[in-house]
Design an enzyme around this catalytic site. Structure first.
Site, PDB file in Angstrom:
ATOM      1  N   MET A  30       1.069  -1.252  -0.162  1.00  0.00           N
ATOM      2  CA  MET A  30      -0.207   0.071  -0.511  1.00  0.00           C
ATOM      3  C   MET A  30       0.761   1.575  -0.002  1.00  0.00           C
ATOM      4  SD  MET A  30      -3.335  -0.734   1.993  1.00  0.00           S
ATOM      5  CE  MET A  30      -3.237  -0.496   3.665  1.00  0.00           C
ATOM      6  N   GLY A  31       2.370   1.116  -0.349  1.00  0.00           N
ATOM      7  CA  GLY A  31       3.010   2.763  -0.047  1.00  0.00           C
ATOM      8  C   GLY A  31       3.598   3.177   1.071  1.00  0.00           C
ATOM      9  N   LEU A  33       6.369   3.304   1.414  1.00  0.00           N
ATOM     10  CA  LEU A  33       7.799   2.210   1.651  1.00  0.00           C
ATOM     11  C   LEU A  33       8.782   2.705   3.051  1.00  0.00           C
ATOM     12  CD1 LEU A  33       7.552   0.875  -2.262  1.00  0.00           C
ATOM     13  CD2 LEU A  33       6.207  -0.080  -0.389  1.00  0.00           C
ATOM     14  N   HIS A  37       9.073  -3.074   3.373  1.00  0.00           N
ATOM     15  CA  HIS A  37       8.708  -3.741   1.990  1.00  0.00           C
ATOM     16  C   HIS A  37      10.241  -4.273   1.414  1.00  0.00           C
ATOM     17  CE1 HIS A  37       5.585  -0.969   3.802  1.00  0.00           C
ATOM     18  NE2 HIS A  37       4.800  -2.193   2.605  1.00  0.00           N
ATOM     19  N   GLY A 148       4.581 -10.082   3.991  1.00  0.00           N
ATOM     20  CA  GLY A 148       5.620 -10.367   5.191  1.00  0.00           C
ATOM     21  C   GLY A 148       4.720 -10.979   6.310  1.00  0.00           C
ATOM     22  N   GLN A 154      -2.978 -12.378   7.317  1.00  0.00           N
ATOM     23  CA  GLN A 154      -3.122 -12.278   5.858  1.00  0.00           C
ATOM     24  C   GLN A 154      -2.898 -13.263   5.377  1.00  0.00           C
ATOM     25  OE1 GLN A 154      -2.890  -8.053   4.297  1.00  0.00           O
ATOM     26  NE2 GLN A 154      -0.816  -8.803   3.563  1.00  0.00           N
ATOM     27  N   ARG A 188       2.211   2.893   8.989  1.00  0.00           N
ATOM     28  CA  ARG A 188       1.333   3.597  10.539  1.00  0.00           C
ATOM     29  C   ARG A 188       2.341   3.883  11.389  1.00  0.00           C
ATOM     30  NH1 ARG A 188      -3.081  -0.555   8.928  1.00  0.00           N
ATOM     31  NH2 ARG A 188      -3.766   0.612   7.623  1.00  0.00           N
TER      32      ARG A 188
HETATM   33  P1  AMP Z   1       1.598  -2.548   3.570  1.00  0.00           P
HETATM   34  O1  AMP Z   1       2.605  -1.607   2.907  1.00  0.00           O
HETATM   35  O2  AMP Z   1       1.816  -2.222   4.509  1.00  0.00           O
HETATM   36  O3  AMP Z   1       0.136  -3.350   2.853  1.00  0.00           O
HETATM   37  O4  AMP Z   1       2.711  -3.908   3.678  1.00  0.00           O
HETATM   38  C1  AMP Z   1       2.818  -4.910   2.396  1.00  0.00           C
HETATM   39  C2  AMP Z   1       3.625  -5.679   2.076  1.00  0.00           C
HETATM   40  O5  AMP Z   1       4.883  -5.939   2.756  1.00  0.00           O
HETATM   41  C3  AMP Z   1       2.765  -6.539   3.758  1.00  0.00           C
HETATM   42  O6  AMP Z   1       2.649  -8.266   2.531  1.00  0.00           O
HETATM   43  C4  AMP Z   1       2.773  -6.914   4.160  1.00  0.00           C
HETATM   44  O7  AMP Z   1       3.835  -7.920   5.818  1.00  0.00           O
HETATM   45  C5  AMP Z   1       4.455  -6.845   4.236  1.00  0.00           C
HETATM   46  N1  AMP Z   1       5.657  -6.003   5.489  1.00  0.00           N
HETATM   47  C6  AMP Z   1       4.697  -4.953   6.078  1.00  0.00           C
HETATM   48  N2  AMP Z   1       5.796  -4.115   7.071  1.00  0.00           N
HETATM   49  C7  AMP Z   1       6.575  -5.334   7.209  1.00  0.00           C
HETATM   50  C8  AMP Z   1       7.372  -5.347   8.255  1.00  0.00           C
HETATM   51  N3  AMP Z   1       8.316  -5.176   9.390  1.00  0.00           N
HETATM   52  N4  AMP Z   1       8.538  -6.860   8.114  1.00  0.00           N
HETATM   53  C9  AMP Z   1       8.586  -7.978   6.885  1.00  0.00           C
HETATM   54  N5  AMP Z   1       7.749  -7.426   5.914  1.00  0.00           N
HETATM   55  C10 AMP Z   1       6.369  -6.630   6.005  1.00  0.00           C
END
Ligand code: AMP
Length: 285
Positions: A30-31, A33, A37, A148, A154, A188
């Site tokens: 969702m950006g 980054l 990510h 992640g 999820q 967040r």
């Molecule tokens: P999001 O942009 O928050 O939807 O995350 C996109 C992807 O990045 C998802 O698969 C998350 O689980 C992964 N992700 C987000 N934060 C982390 C983190 N701290 N460590 C590993 N993967 C992450």
């Protein structure tokens, strides 16, 4: 690095790559980054010949009153990071591309897996996630997709969906990336002020306590969760949404702590809802 906003552009490029016999990896995001990510992009690059990253704040996974409008966005920064990490194509569609006004088809697990943990307070969240991930799989047709373990529920739900619907994609789970002081990286985290940022350490501290108890042989899930809750409750700015021990595959609550159990939490720090978790028996979580 190609920046694509249309489905047709992504399809044409992926078809060209596949004609050359190249393996394509997808990292849905969702950006806004960060290094979490980036670790997914690195993993994708290590296993695939071409890496596609989607940057799309998915309205379908936000409930009423959640932070869809205020969700942090910085596409220029995202592109700079992705270019540096060697991403080959960014898919950055407008919401109207993904959800035309008469959109009416959703993908949903009809078990109570999406109702556990985050689903207790976010009832439509995983329907939105499964729908957008299905669309991204249909658009990009990746050989592998990278998620992640920070979002452990999820990941489990997407694995189940891909299996149930015979999706021709390998789902790869990647370890949680943390700040130096232990806080799991999250877009967040940008919402936190200085006091909240310090208070947010209760999540990783509670994870450390839970891991330590499990390593010492604590087998009673209720006792382990109670010890973790006590750590969080000692912080005035923290409010627990849930701390639960569940089966790592089915997300069903468990009584006994054993290898493969997922111990997961969502905790509000002020108005910001943060996640953390660990899997019993796994060194790096
Ligand atoms: P999001 O942009 O928050 O939807 O995350 C996109 C992807 O990045 C998802 O698969 C998350 O689980 C992964 N992700 C987000 N934060 C982390 C983190 N701290 N460590 C590993 N993967 C992450």
């Amino acid at each position: 690095m190609i920046i694509a906003e249309s489905v047709a552009e992504v399809r044409a490029q992926v078809k060209a790559w596949k004609r050359e016999g190249l393996r394509v990896g997808l990292v849905p995001t969702m950006g806004y980054l960060h290094e979490g990510h980036a670790s997914l992009v690195e993993k994708a690059r290590s296993l695939c010949d071409r890496t596609v990253v989607s940057v799309f704040v998915n309205p379908a996974q936000f409930g009423p009153g959640e932070d869809l409008e205020s969700y942090p966005r910085d596409f220029a920064h995202d592109c700079a990071l992705l270019e540096e990490k060697g991403c080959d194509m960014v898919f950055h569609p407008d919401a109207s591309v993904m959800y035309p006004p008469d959109f009416a088809t959703y993908v949903e697990l009809c078990s109570d897996m999406p109702r556990q943990l985050c689903g207790k307070t976010r009832p439509i969240h995983f329907r939105g996630v499964c729908t957008v991930v299905t669309k991204l799989f249909n658009i990009v047709t990746p050989d592998m997709a990278f998620f992640g373990r920070k979002d452990a529920q999820q990941l489990a739900i997407i694995r189940r969906m891909a299996r149930d619907l015979s999706m021709d994609v390998e789902i790869v789970g990647c370890p949680i990336v943390r700040e130096a002081d232990g806080l799991a990286r999250s877009s967040r985290n940008a919402y936190l002020d200085a006091r909240e940022r310090a208070a947010a350490l209760v999540l990783s501290r509670a994870v450390a306590v839970g891991k330590e108890l499990a390593a010492q042989g604590e087998r009673d899930a209720r006792a382990l969760v109670a010890a973790m809750r006590a750590v969080i409750e000692a912080e005035a700015l923290a409010r627990i949404d849930y701390v639960d021990a569940v089966d790592g595959v089915t997300m069903q609550p468990v009584d006994a702590i054993q290898d493969g159990v997922l111990v997961a939490m969502a905790v509000y720090i002020g108005k910001t809802r943060l996640l953390d978790n660990f899997i019993v028996g796994e060194g790096a979580c």
